[in-house]
Design an enzyme around this catalytic site. Structure first.
Site, mmCIF file in Angstrom:
data_model
loop_
_atom_site.group_PDB
_atom_site.id
_atom_site.type_symbol
_atom_site.label_atom_id
_atom_site.label_comp_id
_atom_site.label_asym_id
_atom_site.label_seq_id
_atom_site.Cartn_x
_atom_site.Cartn_y
_atom_site.Cartn_z
ATOM 1 N N LYS A 54 0.952 -1.452 -0.060
ATOM 2 C CA LYS A 54 -0.221 -0.010 0.037
ATOM 3 C C LYS A 54 0.703 1.154 0.031
ATOM 4 O O LYS A 54 0.487 2.103 -0.728
ATOM 5 C CB LYS A 54 -1.053 0.143 1.172
ATOM 6 C CG LYS A 54 -2.157 -0.971 1.128
ATOM 7 C CD LYS A 54 -2.923 -1.405 2.315
ATOM 8 C CE LYS A 54 -3.846 -2.299 2.094
ATOM 9 N NZ LYS A 54 -4.707 -2.776 3.323
ATOM 10 N N GLN A 98 -4.916 -1.646 9.565
ATOM 11 C CA GLN A 98 -4.765 -3.027 8.903
ATOM 12 C C GLN A 98 -5.295 -3.860 9.953
ATOM 13 O O GLN A 98 -5.005 -4.119 11.168
ATOM 14 C CB GLN A 98 -3.158 -3.406 8.513
ATOM 15 C CG GLN A 98 -2.918 -4.462 7.752
ATOM 16 C CD GLN A 98 -3.654 -4.450 6.570
ATOM 17 O OE1 GLN A 98 -3.343 -3.421 5.940
ATOM 18 N NE2 GLN A 98 -4.287 -5.483 6.030
ATOM 19 N N ASP A 121 -11.376 2.545 4.305
ATOM 20 C CA ASP A 121 -11.702 1.235 4.188
ATOM 21 C C ASP A 121 -13.330 1.044 4.178
ATOM 22 O O ASP A 121 -13.878 -0.127 3.867
ATOM 23 C CB ASP A 121 -11.363 0.395 5.585
ATOM 24 C CG ASP A 121 -10.162 -0.734 5.033
ATOM 25 O OD1 ASP A 121 -10.248 -0.809 3.742
ATOM 26 O OD2 ASP A 121 -9.632 -1.104 5.885
#
Ligand code: NAD
Length: 285
Positions: A54, A98, A121
């Site tokens: 990422k 994460q 997200d």
């Protein structure tokens, strides 16, 4: 083989080029780059690889990516305090923790603490609710990537029968809502679904998001269907496999996304898309 390959790597490259153009426009208009902050707690090897990827992808798109690496024994209070800092920092447009977080930390408490305007997200209940209500908001990256792959086929989705196998908050449920918004007739299948093969056989669009190698057999696939394989499964020999028997599905389907090089690269591309979208939306708010 009659099916065509839905090449996620190629589509992701195109998305990343679009994102880079928009990120450059944001920098020119606002005098600072789009900022994406990733929080990694602990040392899970797979998570470390995902986060590195990422970080690299953000840099390539002209996004200022920053990773906050915290020890596995970080307290919930310390994590919430970092998230509060990032929420308050105007140069931060997107925040992602994460997952999974280590034991001792609560996933929902953590994702609920992210400012919904920076929730790249798409996991905050406000964004989940906006999706269900058909209102604009940040959408989870993998489902967004699946929809972009479907778009790539050029097939009109309206009226099609779609099945989503898997009902997680991150993948299955949001994809189901997005297909509904695209006017598909949606079946949500899961571990308790009876006659899964028959439900798949009547579906024009199949999204497999389970985490079981080759669960969906080729002879389940309706001729001419579109099959999107979200699953990532590590086999004993170290290779990766999806949830779909790829070769079997290719015999009958019109389009099949492979694993690897299908949905995986789309997820990262859509994370960058979300970060840039969040940056522009925050400025417009
Ligand atoms: P999850 O474990 O949270 O959910 C799995 C779902 O599958 C559950 O809803 C369960 O009901 C259903 N299920 C389990 N066994 C089943 C069966 N026999 N028949 C039908 N349904 C069954 O997983 P998740 O986070 O949604 O991820 C699903 C898969 O997608 C995993 O392989 C994961 O690694 C992969 N994934 C890939 C990406 C990507 O970028 N490509 C992103 C996220 C997840």
């Amino acid at each position: 083989m009659s099916g065509r390959l839905l090449d996620g790597r190629a589509v992701a490259k195109a998305v990343r080029a679009e994102v880079a153009t928009d990120a450059a426009r944001f920098l020119a208009e606002h005098g600072r780059p789009v900022g994406l902050d990733v929080v990694l707690v602990g040392e899970d090897p797979a998570s470390q690889v995902y986060v590195r990827n990422k970080e690299k992808a953000a840099a390539q798109a002209g996004i200022r990516g920053r990773v906050h690496r915290l020890a596995a024994d970080t307290s919930q209070a310390a994590l919430l305090s970092l998230l509060a800092e990032l929420n308050a920092d105007d140069a931060v447009d997107g925040i992602l923790v994460q997952l999974p977080v280590p034991q001792g930390l609560d996933e929902l408490t953590t994702t609920d603490a992210i400012d919904p305007a920076k929730d790249v997200d798409g996991l905050h209940p406000l964004n989940a609710g906006r999706l269900v209500a058909g209102r604009p908001g940040l959408r989870p990256c993998t489902p967004r990537g699946c929809m972009r792959l479907l778009e790539e086929t050029g097939v009109a989705l309206s009226g099609k029968r779609a099945i989503v196998i898997g009902r997680s908050n991150l993948v299955g449920k949001p994809i189901g809502q997005m297909l509904l918004a695209a006017s598909c007739t949606v079946t949500m299948a899961h571990s308790r679904t009876v006659d899964l093969a028959d439900r798949v056989r009547e579906s024009d669009v199949v999204i497999a998001a389970v985490g079981r190698p080759h669960l969906v057999r080729g002879d389940w696939v309706k001729p001419g269907a579109i099959v999107i394989d979200v699953g990532i499964n590590r086999l004993d020999d170290g290779s990766l496999a999806g949830d779909v028997d790829f070769d079997g599905a290719m015999e009958r389907a019109a389009w099949v996304s492979p694993v690897p090089r299908g949905v995986g690269p789309m997820t990262i591309a859509m994370l960058l898309r979300n970060a840039v979208d969040a940056a522009f939306a925050r400025r417009a708010a």
